[in-house]
Scaffold this motif. Structure first.
Motif: not given
Lengths: 385, 134
Positions: A208-228, A183-188, A19-21
């Motif tokens: 409204f059928d079209y997606c936004l075009i915006n900057d940003g990043g996403v990350a996930l961390i995935i671990a072996e189940a026992g370790l998780a 965290h959403a850009i369009q909230r109305k 949103v800020a970006d």
């Protein structure tokens, strides 16, 4: 693909401040480049997981950044690495963990598409080197991703009687989620009348059928189940993975126009529901890659959440909003939250399963199905607690 | 539908005969597999049915069925001011081609027969378009 049920689990998720970006970029600034957004998301995912970088031994980066430079920026020396899109990153991480190539894998994505003016149509459309359909039909004026889905929806609509107003249910429902998502850009909130009153871009698709075009990043961390289980108080398991690609006649859009990708989705449905012992009625929340709203009714039908040709009635009567029978794209998705090319959907899957979504949380959510059909590749993941 | 300029064509190694033969003969020719007679579009190095590299450039009938259509309301390409239409046609020979309808489409026309009409653009390109057959 082998049965990968509960071999791995997500232990951390993070994203940049979309949103800020959004506001900074609209004001003419370039807050970060793709690597910078990814680094921000990665710091946030590490904090969410309460982990340090040295506990990670695998790295997957999104398709918008170079693997080597991203690994250098994050200063990650790893024993396994790869590059893939959002859902295939999750698939690759699970395969690396299952085969012992890594125990904990970081998935990082950054995209400065708005601030650098990445084009998804017109003379400078990206992707033409990989997918000929994006550039091959320019002599006839055919360009833009949205137009491909408009062609698909016109035929779908006429064959099955799913109307433009029926399609509007997607954009309206997703605003219910984004309106309650900080965290959403369009909230109305919008109504079906608002949807119908908006201009056509490529008819029969509207604004409204079209997606936004915006900057940003996403990350996930995935671990072996026992370790998780040791690392996290609330691991979210990968219950099932499936994939089937339709490539024959792709430049001429044959898999879209003749089959609506349905045979691929039906094959994937058999894989994921077979592996997990679940069926569509066990799914609490659906997340669909929604560069355009059209993906949603096609996924509802392809995965058997409703019958073929019944998606219009399903969306209107059973409902895909927060209070509907099958809440779909609860964050607002690409249409209203953020266009992170499937990556924001992964972290919404995890957050819904953890039960931390606040005002948009689906009560009692245990299993979330994510699916995408990007360029003929139908891929699904079921997340669960 | 505009008839002045053609946006840049994708001219890979196998595309040139399609456009040259269109301009010379006023007919659409496609690769037809020498081994198994499967038609191929877009032009390419191997038959999608049998993987044979051998093909003969052969004229098509010009008939087909309208699969879908859209109307662009936004201009993306300098040569195409909005509004204009784009259609998808399944040729009687099998391949699907993206093109334009020479008259503005309206109503439930999906499934109708269409016929090829080669338009001479002012920039010299012979561009295959279609008209409703009835």
């Amino acid at each position: 693909m082998t049965a990968q049920s509960r071999v791995a689990a997500v232990v951390g998720v993070g994203h940049s401040d979309w949103v800020a970006d959004w506001h900074r970029v609209r004001a003419g600034k370039r807050p970060d480049d793709s690597y910078g957004y990814a680094a921000t998301a990665f710091r946030n995912a590490l904090a969410d997981a309460n982990m340090t970088r040295d506990q990670i031994d695998g790295l997957i980066v999104g398709p918008t950044t170079a693997y080597e430079r991203m690994a250098e920026v994050l200063a990650m020396n790893v024993r396994w690495g790869d590059q893939a899109d959002a859902v295939l990153s999750v698939v690759q991480a699970c395969m690396a963990i299952e085969t012992g190539r890594a125990d904990v894998v970081a998935l990082v994505y950054g995209n400065d598409q708005r601030s650098v003016g990445t084009q998804y149509g017109g003379p400078q459309a990206m992707g033409g080197d990989a997918f000929l359909s994006y550039i091959y039909h320019a002599p006839w004026g055919m360009t833009s991703q949205g137009a491909l889905y408009a062609l698909m929806f016109r035929r779908f609509s006429e064959l099955y009687g799913v109307t433009e107003r029926d399609l509007g249910q997607v954009a309206v429902a997703q605003r219910e989620g984004s309106a309650r998502n900080p965290h959403a850009i369009q909230r109305k909130l919008i109504t079906l009348d608002d949807y119908m009153a908006a201009p056509y871009i490529t008819e029969p698709l509207r604004l409204f059928d079209y997606c936004l075009i915006n900057d940003g990043g996403v990350a996930l961390i995935i671990a072996e189940a026992g370790l998780a289980r040791k690392l996290s108080p609330h691991p979210v398991y990968i219950e099932a993975i499936g994939r089937y690609d339709l490539n024959t006649g792709a430049t001429s859009l044959e898999p879209r126009l003749q089959d609506f990708y349905r045979p691929a989705q039906q094959a994937v449905a058999e894989q994921i529901f077979g592996q997990s012992g679940l069926d569509p009625s066990d799914i609490d929340v659906l997340q669909v890659y929604d560069s355009f709203s059209v993906h949603v009714p096609l996924a509802l039908e392809g995965y058997g959440y409703c019958g073929v040709g019944e998606s219009g009635r399903f969306m209107a009567e059973q409902g895909i909003g927060l209070a509907g029978q099958l809440p779909t794209n609860t964050s607002g998705g690409h249409l209203s939250e953020s266009y992170m090319q499937g990556w924001n959907h992964q972290i919404e899957c995890v957050r819904q399963a953890r039960g931390v979504c606040g005002a948009r949380q689906i009560e009692g959510c245990r299993r979330v199905h994510y699916t995408s059909d990007v360029a003929g590749k139908a891929v699904s993941v079921i997340y669960g607690t | 539908m505009q008839t002045q300029t053609t946006p840049p064509r994708v001219l890979g190694l196998y595309d040139e005969p399609f456009w040259r033969m269109m301009a010379e003969s006023g007919r659409m020719h496609l690769q037809c597999c020498t081994e198994c007679s499967t038609w191929r579009y877009p032009p390419g190095p191997a038959c999608p049915a049998c993987l044979s590299p051998r093909a003969d450039w052969t004229p098509v009938s010009g008939g087909g069925e309208l699969l879908s259509w859209v109307t662009f309301h936004k201009q993306y390409l300098p040569a195409y001011p909005a509004p204009y239409n784009v259609i998808a046609v399944r040729l009687d020979e099998g391949p699907t081609i993206i093109s334009n309808l020479v008259t503005p489409p309206q109503g439930p026309i999906i499934g109708q027969r269409v016929a090829l009409t080669v338009v001479r653009m002012e920039d010299g390109v012979a561009l295959p378009r279609f008209a409703l057959a009835d």
